[in-house]
Scaffold this active site. Structure first.
Site, PDB file in Angstrom:
ATOM      1  N   GLU A  50       1.085  -1.265   0.312  1.00  0.00           N
ATOM      2  CA  GLU A  50       0.025   0.002  -0.089  1.00  0.00           C
ATOM      3  C   GLU A  50       0.812   1.257   0.121  1.00  0.00           C
ATOM      4  OE1 GLU A  50      -2.178   0.480   3.612  1.00  0.00           O
ATOM      5  OE2 GLU A  50      -3.416   2.135   3.104  1.00  0.00           O
ATOM      6  N   LYS A 119      -9.101   3.069  -1.727  1.00  0.00           N
ATOM      7  CA  LYS A 119      -9.896   2.237  -0.307  1.00  0.00           C
ATOM      8  C   LYS A 119     -11.027   3.228  -0.034  1.00  0.00           C
ATOM      9  CE  LYS A 119      -7.067   1.871   4.055  1.00  0.00           C
ATOM     10  NZ  LYS A 119      -5.799   2.122   4.791  1.00  0.00           N
ATOM     11  N   CYS A 153      -5.475  -2.814   3.051  1.00  0.00           N
ATOM     12  CA  CYS A 153      -5.381  -2.828   4.399  1.00  0.00           C
ATOM     13  C   CYS A 153      -6.304  -2.864   5.277  1.00  0.00           C
ATOM     14  CB  CYS A 153      -4.556  -1.487   4.608  1.00  0.00           C
ATOM     15  SG  CYS A 153      -3.481  -1.752   5.873  1.00  0.00           S
TER      16      CYS A 153
HETATM   17  O1  LIG Z   1      -6.336  -2.139  10.870  1.00  0.00           O
HETATM   18  C1  LIG Z   1      -5.141  -1.890  11.225  1.00  0.00           C
HETATM   19  O2  LIG Z   1      -4.564  -2.423  12.372  1.00  0.00           O
HETATM   20  C2  LIG Z   1      -4.113  -1.426  10.210  1.00  0.00           C
HETATM   21  C3  LIG Z   1      -4.629  -0.798   9.144  1.00  0.00           C
HETATM   22  C4  LIG Z   1      -3.746   0.338   8.387  1.00  0.00           C
HETATM   23  O3  LIG Z   1      -2.820   0.250   8.772  1.00  0.00           O
HETATM   24  C5  LIG Z   1      -4.030   0.819   7.330  1.00  0.00           C
HETATM   25  O4  LIG Z   1      -5.211   0.649   6.708  1.00  0.00           O
HETATM   26  O5  LIG Z   1      -3.349   1.636   6.877  1.00  0.00           O
END
Ligand SMILES: O=C(O)CCC(=O)C(=O)O
Length: 268
Positions: A50, A119, A153
């Site tokens: 990401e 996202k 993510c």
């Molecule tokens: O949900 C999480 O613990 C990490 C999510 C995260 O780091 C993100 O979406 O960038």
């Protein structure tokens, strides 16, 4: 007669990302892409992490992000066409008229962009919602005619999203991430749950390295529809490789027919 299944070799570019330094990140990515295709087993699909172009340099994201994704799209299109490989291009900070989005692009073997996804769940713990805009549609695509899904993510914490993609036919899910310590247990458990409950392959690519006080643990994973881990990275920069046989999906789905046994009128 035995049906021929689609079998893919995957390569996950588990890279370190230099925060706020796109030039270094493009150079690193290009070097890892060359390394991925130079291997004896040529990949069919390559996945990146990401926000690989900028990292979470949110205070400067307007100045650093790729305008309309033009630089990234040119690179991914040329590379996929040259090597006949499909690319799920991680995600980048992409600047559009409405603001900056956390966006991923997918390319087919001819260098055509076949899908994009921004996202939809912004991660408040990292202040994403203060600097980024959220996408407004789910990430469906087809690779070599196989229905697939993509998300980014934090999105994996929302099981409804994966279920929607699975009900739409997705047999494999691609997940770029920047998922940090100390939540390795969440990362592994959520990815495995999404694979088992939807009887699909889950392929994730997390970054490694340290940005400020935040440490990213890698552990990119390829999980099959039975929940078996086919490959998993450690905490170092590396390319993780695995082979997936898409015939496993109908096999597992007929063994425990959860999609036939759902009773959505009771819980939707
Ligand atoms: O949900 C999480 O613990 C990490 C999510 C995260 O780091 C993100 O979406 O960038």
């Amino acid at each position: 007669m035995q049906m021929a299944h689609t079998v893919w070799n995957l390569a996950l570019l588990q890279m370190d990302i230099a925060i706020g330094e796109p030039e270094r990140n493009y150079a690193k990515l290009e070097q890892m892409l060359e390394q991925a295709v130079a291997h004896a087993t040529k990949p069919d699909v390559i996945l990146f992490p990401e926000m690989w172009n900028t990292g979470y340099a949110l205070e400067r994201i307007h100045e650093l992000s790729d305008v309309n994704g033009e630089r990234t799209k040119a690179l991914l299109s040329a590379f996929s066409r040259k090597h006949g490989v499909m690319i799920i291009g991680g995600s980048i900070a992409e600047k559009k008229a409405g603001g900056v989005y956390n966006t991923m692009y997918a390319y087919d073997r001819e260098g055509r962009q076949i899908a994009d996804y921004s996202k939809i769940h912004l991660f408040r713990l990292m202040d994403e919602e203060k600097f980024l805009q959220s996408g407004d549609r789910v990430g469906q695509l087809e690779l070599d005619g196989v229905p697939a899904g993509m998300m980014i993510c934090y999105d994996i914490r929302f099981p409804e999203l994966t279920r929607k993609l699975a009900l739409g036919g997705a047999q494999i899910l691609f997940v770029p991430a920047e998922w940090p310590n100390p939540r390795l247990h969440h990362w592994r458990t959520l990815l495995m749950a999404r694979a088992i409950e939807n009887q699909m392959f889950v392929v994730s690519c997390n970054r490694v390295g340290i940005s400020g006080t935040t440490e990213f643990f890698g552990h990119s994973m390829v999980i099959d529809p039975w929940g078996e881990v086919l490959a998993e990275g450690d905490g170092t920069e590396q390319i993780i490789r695995a082979q997936v046989d898409m015939g496993t999906v109908p096999e597992v789905r007929s063994r425990i027919p959860i999609f036939e046994d759902r009773r959505p009128h009771l819980y939707e």
